[in-house]
Design a protein around this motif. Structure first.
Motif, mmCIF file in Angstrom:
data_model
loop_
_atom_site.group_PDB
_atom_site.id
_atom_site.type_symbol
_atom_site.label_atom_id
_atom_site.label_comp_id
_atom_site.label_asym_id
_atom_site.label_seq_id
_atom_site.Cartn_x
_atom_site.Cartn_y
_atom_site.Cartn_z
ATOM 1 N N LEU A 1 -27.675 18.349 8.189
ATOM 2 C CA LEU A 1 -29.272 19.415 7.730
ATOM 3 C C LEU A 1 -29.145 19.068 6.760
ATOM 4 N N TYR A 2 -29.002 17.726 5.431
ATOM 5 C CA TYR A 2 -28.975 17.747 4.079
ATOM 6 C C TYR A 2 -30.233 16.480 4.498
ATOM 7 N N GLY A 3 -29.818 15.428 5.545
ATOM 8 C CA GLY A 3 -30.718 14.401 5.500
ATOM 9 C C GLY A 3 -32.162 14.536 6.503
ATOM 10 N N MET A 4 -31.963 15.528 7.329
ATOM 11 C CA MET A 4 -32.921 16.148 7.803
ATOM 12 C C MET A 4 -34.134 17.169 6.970
ATOM 13 N N ALA A 5 -33.677 17.861 6.134
ATOM 14 C CA ALA A 5 -34.676 18.282 5.190
ATOM 15 C C ALA A 5 -35.129 17.538 3.576
#
Length: 274
Positions: free
Chosen positions: A264-268
């Protein structure tokens, strides 16, 4: 000054909902639940006062916690009763030593249908979907990750455990009360609705085709996570884009909540949210 109602006996009917909470959780009973701890109470009162999806019905506090909660209690509408008890009485009510000394009974005022919630999301949206998550710690941690990285919603299929379970709420540090969510429907139904709403759907798998840092940005993105043991089924992976998280040799899996947080960090970041 806030009126406090003293409880002297554990069998007082006014606090019946708090009795033996470890064995008798209120999850699933007319959308009512037990919130435990100061942080979760603050989130519940905030949602209540803002007219959000959740409201407080009553509070039960350890007598020596009242002074430290005075400012927070002033925010609570006057019609919500606040009960106080000594440590022995509170422990007898709860059925175990309740060292936090802060309990609240809440209920969910609104429970949007899956299609309704997805339709309400903004044009640029980031969503987390979890299928078959049975561990309350993982569900709570997924909500905490969603809040930390600015996700717009969490979607749970009908086989996931209830995020309003007391432990899940506590692990989420109250994020369950802040991030819009639903828990309903099958995996296939949720995926069909997301695809119809124009989402780029990415499923986590150790054999994912793309490393998570290489997932291309899109206005509408959803990250899906599967069960703690088997992960996402081959049928689901065949319907979506797949991503993996690079790991040291000899390992091929992460805890479901940990993997969700990393991805999720990467997508954010890809969407420019952070």
């Amino acid at each position: 000054m806030r009126e406090l109602i003293r409880i002297h006996e554990a069998d007082d009917p006014r606090i019946a909902e708090f009795r033996s909470i470890r064995e008798r959780d209120l999850t699933g009973r007319d959308s009512r639940f037990i919130a435990e701890g100061t942080v979760v109470l603050r989130m519940l009162i905030g949602a209540h006062c803002a007219g959000g999806d959740f409201a407080a019905e009553k509070l039960l506090l350890l007598e020596n916690r009242v002074e430290g909660l005075a400012a927070l209690l002033q925010e609570l509408p006057g019609e919500v009763p606040v009960y106080v008890a000594s440590q022995p009485v509170l422990d007898a009510i709860a059925g175990f030593h309740l060292h936090r000394g802060v309990l609240a009974l809440g209920h969910r005022r609104r429970n949007p249908a899956p299609a309704q919630l997805i339709e309400s999301l903004p044009a640029k949206a980031l969503v987390v979907a979890a299928f078959g998550i049975s561990n309350h710690d993982n569900v709570g941690a997924i909500f905490r990750n969603a809040a930390a990285f600015g996700a717009d919603a969490v979607l749970l299929d009908e086989t996931c455990c209830d995020p309003l379970y007391r432990k899940a709420l506590r692990v989420s540090v109250g994020a369950v009360l802040a991030v819009p969510y639903f828990r309903a429907g099958s995996t296939a139904e949720i995926l069909t609705t997301l695809a119809g709403a124009g989402f780029s759907i990415w499923g986590l798998s150790p054999a994912g085709a793309v490393e998570i840092r290489e997932v291309p940005a899109a206005d509408r993105m959803v990250l899906i996570t599967g069960t703690e043991g088997e992960g996402l089924s081959p049928e689901v992976l065949a319907r979506v884009n797949t991503a993996r998280i690079a790991q040291a040799p000899g390992l091929d899996s992460l805890n479901a909540a940990t993997a969700t947080g990393i991805a999720l960090y990467g997508m954010a970041m890809a969407q420019g949210r952070l």
